[in-house]
Enzyme design. Structure first.
Site, PDB file in Angstrom:
ATOM      1  CG  ASP A 166      16.285  -3.033   6.245  1.00  7.90           C
ATOM      2  OD1 ASP A 166      15.852  -3.742   5.328  1.00  7.90           O
ATOM      3  OD2 ASP A 166      17.490  -2.818   6.436  1.00  7.90           O
ATOM      4  CB  CYS A 212       1.326   4.429  45.130  1.00  2.10           C
ATOM      5  SG  CYS A 212       1.282   4.232  46.918  1.00  2.10           S
ATOM      6  CB  CYS A 258       2.756  -0.151  47.450  1.00  3.25           C
ATOM      7  SG  CYS A 258       1.211   0.748  47.669  1.00  3.25           S
ATOM      8  CG  ASP A 280      21.856  -1.500   7.401  1.00  3.76           C
ATOM      9  OD1 ASP A 280      21.135  -2.157   6.616  1.00  3.76           O
ATOM     10  OD2 ASP A 280      22.912  -0.956   7.056  1.00  3.76           O
ATOM     11  CG  ASP A 291      18.562  -6.368   4.925  1.00  3.48           C
ATOM     12  OD1 ASP A 291      17.891  -6.815   3.979  1.00  3.48           O
ATOM     13  OD2 ASP A 291      19.328  -5.399   4.824  1.00  3.48           O
TER      14      ASP A 291
END
Length: 758
Positions: A643, A24, A21, A639, A440
């Site tokens: 960036d 825990c 649970c 990419d 971009d």
């Protein structure tokens, strides 16, 4: 946003056994977090693993194991995170899970059968002597209580030894009260009568409660087994062998023996074993299992290939570049595992609540017992026992602990199957809050390499002739513009004549002798320097410039022959992606280092109204920060290496998987195949996953809030109804199963239908 791990820290995965649970989970996290040198401890109930970031100079794995043991839980085999993916295999894990499932099934079926038989004996209209029946019921109940319920008692005792409580505590106390009272009046009926204890037996209650708890846990375990389907599917993609060329001889070897720089042959219908670069041959590769793109992609010499993709047609030889845990597939599996083991912010609140929940329920059960004993009607003791046991059983916080991790496991797995890597629960939950998305331009909206977009030929030249002569002059150049012009000629199937006297003129262009004529190719400055009259081409070139293309003038034998427009072309899916992002209600921006006129031309073509132009690489993060200062929740898509800071600054960083490793490392979401339309899928899937999480948490909380008062006897004064502990056990078990089953609905997720999306 994801954090960059400090160089002095490392990560380890601790398989934790015995958690049932959210309380825990919280206990293990607190125990690990107290250790000096532990920077972060994240425990996931659904995966039963603890991910710990720590400083090895300050704390050892042995110390962490001791801390988990002290919290009352057991550890499986410890696996360093960086090395845990070699040759993917799940056989041993599946066998162990199946063994546990079989054991649970055996115990709940026998226990339930015994409980039903007991109820038949207790409630059937049979005149059976209780002095004979009661001992038999005691023997049967004892077997179930301590054989089937043995693990429950062991876990409760382990927690008690360390001064803590958990779900097992509630079940153990509740069933022990029912069983113990029944055993007392059976073994010592005279003493029970002297003390005023009614001769009531609750053997069937204790037995059926244990049976239903085990049944619920078995159903839950079966359902949770399905949440790992995405990981198993990814692991099963990699072939077991590779055909390596060594000393000129083809030989099949195990995939683990492939080394970087090996030459590997792939025939039609075979899977690419590892990552590499094609040396000879060409083919069309089906990369759908990793990128989500169903159309095969043409690959030839110099092109990269990804391990686990399928070769459809031709045969080729490639040189291995990344093997073992460094392959793209291994990294994807690692990222998905990390994401599935992560925790969303809303789950942390649930874990915190659960850590106080079990002790509070124990106190509430005691108060309920004495409340009925003092204020309740006759038979007071019987009603007090029934109400206290019902409160203990119905309040188990299993559903609360499973609502979020199971949904995250399924959601991130579905994302991976669609070519989207989500770094973790924070990213999954954060994606739905994005209001503004910044794209971009270069490499994201566009292909990232120039192409010839316009050919304007003079009166004395046909367009193919102009392209053929220009390409012949550029064959000797490695400049991207030159490659674009040569690529256009090859696409048209033109034969290029031999060029002589090639000369590159820095900052202006090139010259060469083709077919006995001097060919000049370059900018306006080159033409004026060589005294070439452009004869109206300047105005037409300015039109190209306004459209975002760079004009390249062509002069043959000293005469202006035409203009070639060269530009970084849009990806075919860019317009569609932008339209779909707007349909989601997002404010779409484009960011570029180009001049404003060129940037706005591209933006118009793709359908973007907001443009951030003439932005230097170091200014990208500042632009994102400025949008955030306006109260926007910003997602950045890029990419390139430059960036990275902007991706890290954004509320959500999305990297194009075809880009650099730096961009991917700084991002929260990676689009493996580079298809911008997958941004729409990522955000849509995020919204649906968070919706499922909210549903699970709502019903988990509502279940306890509504039924605990009923178990205490709220309805008794009005209707004479007191919740039977057996029904409480059934409701508790079914609540956990329903939460997991609800999360599994995400396995049927289908991406939004976009026009022309394959």
């Amino acid at each position: 946003m994801s954090l960059i791990q400090a160089p002095s820290t490392t990560e380890v995965i601790l398989p934790v056994e015995g958690m049932t649970c959210a309380s825990c989970v919280r206990r293990v996290e607190k125990s690990l977090g107290r250790l000096e040198g532990v920077a972060e401890a994240n425990v996931n109930l659904a995966t039963e693993k603890a991910t710990v970031v720590f400083d090895p100079s300050l704390v050892s794995v042995e110390a962490m194991c001791a801390a988990v043991d002290k919290a009352g839980y057991k550890l499986g085999e410890v696996t360093p995170a960086v090395d845990r993916i070699e040759t993917p295999t799940v056989d041993a894990r599946d066998v162990e899970h199946q063994r546990e499932l079989d054991d649970l099934k055996r115990k709940w079926t026998l226990s339930l059968a015994a409980g039903v038989l007991m109820m038949g004996v207790m409630y059937a209209p049979l005149d059976l002597p209780m002095d004979i029946v009661a001992p038999l019921l005691l023997i049967a109940a004892t077997v179930v209580q301590f054989w089937a319920g043995g693990p429950i008692y062991a876990a409760a005792w382990a927690a008690a030894r360390h001064g803590t409580t958990n779900m097992h505590t509630l079940i153990a106390v509740g069933t022990s009260v029912a069983y113990g009272y029944s055993a007392f009046v059976t073994l010592w009926p005279g003493l029970a009568s002297l003390w005023g204890f009614p001769y009531h037996l609750y053997y069937e209650t204790a037995v059926v409660i244990i049976a239903l708890i085990l049944l619920g846990r078995w159903l839950e375990a079966r359902a949770r087994k399905q949440t790992g389907a995405a990981i198993r599917a990814l692991m099963g993609l990699q072939p077991r062998t590779a055909r390596v060329i060594r000393n000129g001889i083809d030989r099949d070897i195990p995939i683990d023996d492939v080394q970087a720089s090996d030459l590997v042959r792939v025939r039609p219908g075979e899977k690419v074993p590892v990552d590499g670069i094609i040396e000879e041959g060409s083919s069309a590769l089906d990369e759908s299992m990793l990128t989500g793109e169903s159309l095969p992609v043409d690959r030839g010499p110099g092109d990269p290939v990804i391990g686990a993709t399928l070769n459809t047609t031709g045969s080729f030889v490639f040189r291995a570049t990344r093997v073992g845990k460094d392959t793209t597939l291994a990294q994807i599996v690692r990222l998905v595992e990390q994401a599935q083991g992560s925790k969303a912010p809303m789950q942390r609140l649930a874990d915190t609540i659960s850590s106080y929940f079990v002790p509070a329920i124990l106190v509430l059960a005691v108060l309920t017992f004495f409340g009925w004993l003092v204020l309740g009607p006759e038979p007071r003791l019987t009603l007090a026992l029934q109400a206290a046991v019902a409160v203990l059983i119905i309040a188990c916080p299993c559903a609360l602990g499973l609502a979020t991790p199971t949904a995250i496991m399924v959601g991130t797995g579905q994302a991976a199957e669609n070519g989207i890597l989500i770094r973790g629960g924070d990213a999954l939950e954060g994606a739905r809050r994005v209001s503004t998305i910044v794209l971009d331009k270069t490499g994201t909206l566009t292909r990232g390499k120039p192409a010839v977009t316009h050919v304007i030929a003079g009166e004395d030249f046909a367009e193919p002739d102009l392209v053929r002569l220009a390409a012949a002059a550029e064959v000797g150049s490695e400049h991207p513009v030159a490659q674009a012009i040569v690529g256009r000629a090859r696409a048209l199937g033109l034969e290029l004549p031999r060029a002589e006297g090639f000369q590159a003129i820095a900052g202006q262009g090139v010259q060469a002798i083709v077919g006995g004529h001097e060919v000049l190719l370059g900018n306006e400055a080159l033409m004026r320097t060589r005294g070439v009259h452009l004869n109206g081409f300047v105005e037409r070139a300015e039109t190209l410039t306004r459209g975002g293309a760079s004009p390249m003038y062509v002069a043959i034998a000293g005469r202006a022959a035409g203009v070639l427009g060269v530009a970084d072309t849009l990806k075919p899916e860019s317009r569609q992606a932008v339209h779909a992002l707007k349909a989601l209600g997002l404010d779409v921006w484009m960011l570029t280092g180009d001049a404003r006129s060129a940037g706005e031309a591209i933006a118009r073509e793709v359908g973007i109204e907001h443009v951030l132009a003439e932005v230097l690489p170091g200014q990208k993060a500042e632009k994102v920060r400025a949008l955030q200062a306006e109260g926007k929740s910003v997602a950045m898509v890029g990419d390139g290496i430059n960036d990275g800071p902007a991706l890290a600054q954004a509320d959500l960083g999305i990297a194009i998987g075809t880009g650099t490793g730096v961009a991917m490392a700084a991002s929260d979401i990676t689009l493996v195949g580079g298809d911008l339309r997958n941004i729409v899928v990522a955000i849509d899937l995020s919204r649906k996953t968070v919706s499922v999480i909210k549903q699970g948490l709502f019903w988990a909380f509502a279940y306890n809030i509504v039924l605990i008062p009923v178990a205490m006897g709220l309805l008794y004064p009005f209707s004479g109804v007191l919740l039977n502990p057996v029904l409480a056990a059934a409701a508790m078990a079914m609540s956990s199963v329903s939460v997991v089953t609800n999360a599994l609905r995400l396995r049927g997720y289908r991406p939004p239908q976009l026009n022309n999306r394959s």
